[in-house]
Design an enzyme around this catalytic site. Structure first.
Site, short mmCIF file in Angstrom:
data_model
loop_
_atom_site.label_atom_id
_atom_site.label_comp_id
_atom_site.label_asym_id
_atom_site.label_seq_id
_atom_site.Cartn_x
_atom_site.Cartn_y
_atom_site.Cartn_z
N HIS A 94 14.17 33.88 57.48
CA HIS A 94 13.84 35.02 58.62
C HIS A 94 12.49 35.43 58.83
CE1 HIS A 94 14.93 37.49 55.32
NE2 HIS A 94 14.42 38.43 55.85
N HIS A 102 4.79 41.25 54.07
CA HIS A 102 5.45 40.37 54.90
C HIS A 102 4.95 40.59 56.32
CE1 HIS A 102 8.25 43.49 54.77
NE2 HIS A 102 8.57 43.41 56.05
N HIS A 140 6.24 40.59 60.86
CA HIS A 140 7.24 40.49 62.08
C HIS A 140 6.34 40.15 63.14
CE1 HIS A 140 10.40 42.86 59.48
NE2 HIS A 140 9.17 43.21 58.94
N GLU A 176 7.10 45.97 65.09
CA GLU A 176 8.48 46.73 64.97
C GLU A 176 8.33 47.99 65.72
OE1 GLU A 176 10.09 45.76 60.89
OE2 GLU A 176 11.34 44.62 62.34
N HIS A 190 3.97 44.20 57.08
CA HIS A 190 4.53 45.35 56.30
C HIS A 190 4.02 45.14 54.53
CE1 HIS A 190 7.73 46.22 59.47
NE2 HIS A 190 6.74 46.86 59.58
N THR A 206 13.89 47.70 57.99
CA THR A 206 14.07 47.37 59.23
C THR A 206 15.01 45.99 59.27
OG1 THR A 206 12.20 45.84 59.28
CG2 THR A 206 11.94 48.32 59.99
N1 LIG Z 1 10.80 45.48 56.98
S1 LIG Z 1 10.73 46.46 55.79
O1 LIG Z 1 9.24 46.37 55.47
O2 LIG Z 1 11.51 47.58 56.30
C1 LIG Z 1 11.45 45.79 54.59
C2 LIG Z 1 11.06 45.81 53.17
C3 LIG Z 1 12.04 45.35 52.10
F1 LIG Z 1 11.29 45.34 50.92
C4 LIG Z 1 13.17 44.76 52.23
C5 LIG Z 1 13.76 44.90 53.62
C6 LIG Z 1 12.90 45.26 54.80
F2 LIG Z 1 13.42 45.37 55.80
ZN LIG Z 2 9.05 44.50 57.47
#
Ligand SMILES: NS(=O)(=O)c1cc(F)ccc1F
Ligand SMILES: [Zn+2]
Length: 244
Positions: free
Chosen positions: A54, A84, A86, A96, A109, A182
């Site tokens: 994903h 990573h 989005h 986001e 992120h 998220t």
């Molecule tokens: N998108 S997030 O930065 O909130 C996130 C970080 C993680 F390490 C694990 C799940 C997540 F959704």
């Molecule tokens: Zn994220």
């Protein structure tokens, strides 16, 4: 006397600190006690880039405090775990967090966990002060992630000596609020630190994101067209700003 439903009854459910949110910049509260972010980074800690189906993660060696985030709104030292992105199916959406109703084409992120208080990322994710995530909207043109090697799900590729500084704008002013992951399991364990400045991402890079596949080499190719969660209710939270 009938039961009266008060506002806090509505907030009594335990999902009142969800992310992402729409940040109304005029409603953000300048907090003069917020410190500048302190980002210490050791390029030798980057390990690999993995297509999770994903999205894809660039993962770091988080067995010791080599790349850490501290100060800012934080009361502990947080250790770098992964970063990573989005994105959306078109340049019109993808981020986001939303700023004054404006959606951006992508969001980075950078995920850290509280290594001062907890033994592991998994343990930290169970606590409200467990994680800190730096959110960068719009992103910089300096992202030159060669993702071709990641085309199919489950693939990973060594990814060493990546300089995180290339992903960050020079100006580290931020908004901060308490929120959640998220994606599943949406734990409310994140101190969000959304940077107020960045420069737009190239559409060529966005196209490369959308070229990533969530299928394995034996399936009909299906691209990861979007992976951003809709904005959530603010409830009783206040967003603070590091600058007036
Ligand atoms: N998108 S997030 O930065 O909130 C996130 C970080 C993680 F390490 C694990 C799940 C997540 F959704
Ligand atoms: Zn994220």
């Amino acid at each position: 006397m009938g039961a009266t439903v008060s506002q806090d009854d509505n907030d009594s459910d335990c999902h009142t600190h969800q992310s992402p949110i729409n940040i109304w910049t005029k409603m953000a509260l300048y907090d003069p006690f917020l410190k500048p972010l302190k980002i210490q980074y050791d390029p030798t800690t980057s390990r690999k880039i993995v297509n999770l189906g994903h999205c894809f993660n660039v993962e770091f060696d988080d067995t010791s405090d080599m790349s850490v985030l501290s100060d800012g709104p934080l009361n502990s030292r947080y250790r770098l775990r992964q970063f990573h992105f989005h994105w959306g199916s078109s340049d019109k959406d993808g981020s986001e967090h939303v700023i004054d109703g404006n959606v951006y084409p992508a969001e980075l992120h950078i995920v850290y966990w509280n290594s001062q208080k907890y033994e592991s990322f998994e343990e930290a994710a169970k606590h409200p002060d467990g994680l800190a995530v730096i959110g960068v909207l719009k992103l910089t043109n300096r992202i030159t992630l060669n993702l071709v090697s990641l085309l199919i799900q489950g693939k990973e590729h060594s990814f060493t000596k990546y300089n995180l500084a290339r992903l960050l704008p020079n100006d580290l002013d931020y908004w901060t609020y308490h929120g959640s992951l998220t994606t599943e399991p949406y734990f409310e364990c994140v101190t969000w630190i959304v940077l107020q400045r960045a420069i737009p991402i190239s559409s060529a890079q966005l196209t490369r994101f959308r070229g990533l596949l969530c299928t394995s080499e034996y399936e009909k190719p299906v691209p990861i067209m979007e992976n951003h969660r809709p904005v959530q209710l603010l409830h009783d939270r206040v967003v603070r700003s590091s600058r007036l």
